[in-house]
Design a protein around this motif. Structure first.
Motif, mmCIF file in Angstrom:
data_model
loop_
_atom_site.group_PDB
_atom_site.id
_atom_site.type_symbol
_atom_site.label_atom_id
_atom_site.label_comp_id
_atom_site.label_asym_id
_atom_site.label_seq_id
_atom_site.Cartn_x
_atom_site.Cartn_y
_atom_site.Cartn_z
ATOM 1 N N LYS A 184 0.985 -1.685 -0.086
ATOM 2 C CA LYS A 184 0.244 -0.049 -0.332
ATOM 3 C C LYS A 184 0.748 1.715 -0.103
ATOM 4 C CE LYS A 184 -0.499 2.103 3.896
ATOM 5 N NZ LYS A 184 -1.332 2.622 4.915
ATOM 6 N N SER A 189 -9.944 2.757 -2.050
ATOM 7 C CA SER A 189 -9.045 3.612 -1.572
ATOM 8 C C SER A 189 -9.841 5.096 -2.567
ATOM 9 C CB SER A 189 -7.333 3.035 -2.064
ATOM 10 O OG SER A 189 -6.983 5.012 -1.868
ATOM 11 N N THR A 246 -7.801 6.866 -3.903
ATOM 12 C CA THR A 246 -7.315 7.364 -4.744
ATOM 13 C C THR A 246 -7.757 6.942 -5.992
ATOM 14 O OG1 THR A 246 -4.507 7.312 -5.519
ATOM 15 C CG2 THR A 246 -5.624 4.718 -4.467
ATOM 16 N N ASN A 300 5.600 7.170 5.534
ATOM 17 C CA ASN A 300 4.883 8.482 4.352
ATOM 18 C C ASN A 300 4.082 9.000 4.411
ATOM 19 O OD1 ASN A 300 6.692 6.505 2.933
ATOM 20 N ND2 ASN A 300 5.158 4.793 2.631
ATOM 21 N N THR A 303 7.728 17.771 8.140
ATOM 22 C CA THR A 303 8.004 19.168 6.932
ATOM 23 C C THR A 303 7.078 18.505 6.339
ATOM 24 O OG1 THR A 303 11.056 18.023 6.934
ATOM 25 C CG2 THR A 303 9.008 19.430 4.616
ATOM 26 N N ALA A 323 -2.384 21.631 1.968
ATOM 27 C CA ALA A 323 -3.066 20.268 1.447
ATOM 28 C C ALA A 323 -4.295 20.124 2.652
ATOM 29 C CB ALA A 323 -2.120 19.299 1.253
HETATM 30 C C1 WQD Z 1 -2.067 13.643 4.114
HETATM 31 C C2 WQD Z 1 -0.826 14.940 3.714
HETATM 32 C C3 WQD Z 1 0.535 15.685 2.729
HETATM 33 C C4 WQD Z 1 3.294 13.363 6.001
HETATM 34 C C5 WQD Z 1 -2.215 8.456 0.933
HETATM 35 C C6 WQD Z 1 -2.532 7.658 -0.069
HETATM 36 C C7 WQD Z 1 -4.105 6.804 -0.348
HETATM 37 C C8 WQD Z 1 -3.524 6.560 1.736
HETATM 38 C C9 WQD Z 1 -3.962 7.156 2.446
HETATM 39 C C10 WQD Z 1 -3.559 3.808 0.632
HETATM 40 C C11 WQD Z 1 -0.756 14.984 2.465
HETATM 41 C C12 WQD Z 1 1.156 16.486 3.677
HETATM 42 C C13 WQD Z 1 2.340 13.616 4.577
HETATM 43 C C14 WQD Z 1 4.551 14.542 5.426
HETATM 44 C C15 WQD Z 1 3.355 15.767 5.051
HETATM 45 N N1 WQD Z 1 -3.131 5.166 1.171
HETATM 46 N N2 WQD Z 1 2.015 15.111 4.362
HETATM 47 N N3 WQD Z 1 4.423 15.859 5.797
HETATM 48 O O1 WQD Z 1 -1.110 11.002 0.458
HETATM 49 O O2 WQD Z 1 -3.832 11.593 1.567
HETATM 50 O O3 WQD Z 1 -2.654 9.719 0.806
HETATM 51 O O4 WQD Z 1 -2.415 7.711 2.214
HETATM 52 O O5 WQD Z 1 -5.019 3.589 0.784
HETATM 53 O O6 WQD Z 1 -4.127 5.908 -1.001
HETATM 54 O O7 WQD Z 1 -2.323 8.448 -0.578
HETATM 55 O O8 WQD Z 1 -1.962 11.132 2.572
HETATM 56 O O9 WQD Z 1 -0.601 11.021 4.720
HETATM 57 O O10 WQD Z 1 0.817 10.908 2.807
HETATM 58 O O11 WQD Z 1 -0.293 12.800 3.265
HETATM 59 O O12 WQD Z 1 2.968 16.969 4.901
HETATM 60 O O13 WQD Z 1 5.479 13.667 6.825
HETATM 61 O O14 WQD Z 1 -0.035 15.117 4.570
HETATM 62 O O15 WQD Z 1 1.518 15.992 1.464
HETATM 63 O O16 WQD Z 1 -0.483 16.427 2.051
HETATM 64 P P1 WQD Z 1 -2.371 11.020 1.460
HETATM 65 P P2 WQD Z 1 -1.296 11.338 3.510
#
Ligand code: WQD
Length: 340
Positions: A84, A124, A126, A198, A216, A229
């Motif tokens: 994932k 998801s 996504t 992540n 960050t 965001a």
């Molecule tokens: C959320 C916001 C980042 C980390 C992802 C997958 C999605 C689902 C959920 C599996 C964004 C920001 C993040 C950091 C940050 N996964 N951020 N600093 O990207 O919405 O969704 O996870 O099903 O498929 O795409 O979630 O938690 O990664 O990010 O500023 O260290 O937090 O840019 O705006 P996302 P996320």
């Protein structure tokens, strides 16, 4: 019902196991522990107050998967198992397509052979891609995703829908998650990512517990209220309840396969979530504004009307609940689940 939960040692799977037991269902878990730890089983059994059978193998092994169906009575399947990590999927597309699709093929073939017709699939948001109008609604027809991970979800939704259309009695719920966060109120289970997180919430939690120096913020110049965001964060126990509601709705579902958004319908910014976490911890947390992360969208959230009206499901927990529960898990388990 006796429910096979694939990936039941994982973050959302483990919370759903508890919700199923609390709703009176029997549960069997299959998990290869590629992204979870065996110690989750003991935590779940202690919380559930009963034994929960675990089968440790890779669902892409069709023979082992079939043997499980031959030896265990199964009424329904909730399918979480799969890789994932969005970024990792870009670097390892074949691993992602093979793992996520082959495991689904093996499950569906065994379900067909042994007359199991009820399935809830972990999809998801996504799948809505980059052009869907916000809030996302399930009737949006141009499903796509910019990552191999997301594409596996688009493909699996289609595979399962096609199978359900021609299979007598099959009912499939495709649950499109927004951003699952939080932890069981006990603090004994929670999100335990391998390596550097992540996702935002576990990263903030690891900063708070001292495992990371600072957060960050990926981008401070988005066209949003505070420039960061926005996402639809959903408490994992609400999400788990959505799986039980979907499972128990299948018999009443008119269509063979149907998608449901599981979200709150509200967007929250990165900085808003950080401030909520600081309220949970009782102190400020270090952060800096950095460049945008490639592939991120400025803002999206769910229209949860279909799940609300057809499943009778509603998100109940607040952002502060999500942060308080995450902090309890992380502070009680600074290094996550024990063992490897
Ligand atoms: C959320 C916001 C980042 C980390 C992802 C997958 C999605 C689902 C959920 C599996 C964004 C920001 C993040 C950091 C940050 N996964 N951020 N600093 O990207 O919405 O969704 O996870 O099903 O498929 O795409 O979630 O938690 O990664 O990010 O500023 O260290 O937090 O840019 O705006 P996302 P996320």
């Amino acid at each position: 019902m006796r429910v096979l939960v694939s990936g039941g040692a994982g973050y959302i799977g483990s919370h759903t196991v508890l919700a199923l037991v609390a709703a009176g269902h029997d549960v069997i878990v299959v998990d290869d522990f590629s992204n979870s730890k065996p110690s989750v089983q003991g935590r779940l059994e202690a919380l559930a107050g009963r034994e929960i059978p675990f089968h440790a193998f890779d669902l892409t092994d069709a023979d082992k998967t079939e043997r499980l169906f031959a030896h265990e009575h199964i009424d329904a399947v909730i399918h979480f198992a799969g890789f994932k990590a969005v970024g990792e999927s870009v670097a390892r597309p074949l691993d992602y397509y093979r793992n996520n699709l082959d495991s689904t093929f093996a499950l569906a073939a065994s379900m067909a052979k042994y007359g199991v017709t009820k399935l809830v699939f972990s999809s998801s948001a996504t799948v809505y891609g980059e052009k869907a109008p916000v809030p996302y609604t399930e009737d949006y027809e141009y499903l796509s995703s910019s990552s191999p991970y997301g594409q596996t979800k688009v493909m699996i939704e289609r595979v399962l829908s096609d199978i359900a259309q021609i299979s007598e009695g099959w009912k499939v719920a495709l649950l499109r998650y927004f951003n699952p966060v939080g932890a069981h109120a006990s603090g004994d289970i929670g999100e335990d990512p391998q390596g550097i997180p992540n996702n935002l919430m576990p990263f903030i939690a690891q900063v708070a517990v001292g495992r990371r120096d600072k957060l960050t913020v990926f981008g401070g110049d988005y066209p949003t209220a505070d420039g960061t965001a926005e996402r639809d964060y959903l408490h994992v126990t609400d999400l788990a309840a959505g799986h039980v509601a979907a499972l128990e709705h299948l018999d009443d579902m008119a269509e063979p396969a149907r998608a449901f958004n599981l979200g709150t319908g509200t967007g929250t910014s990165v900085l808003q979530l950080l401030k909520a976490f600081e309220r949970a911890v009782g102190r400020e947390l270090p952060y800096e504004i950095g460049p945008r992360r490639a592939g991120d969208l400025p803002a999206f959230w769910a229209d949860p009307t279909r799940a609300n009206t057809e499943l009778g499901w509603h998100a109940t927990k607040t952002i502060d609940d999500m942060c308080a529960d995450t902090w309890r898990w992380q502070s009680q388990n600074p290094e996550g689940f024990p063992g490897s």
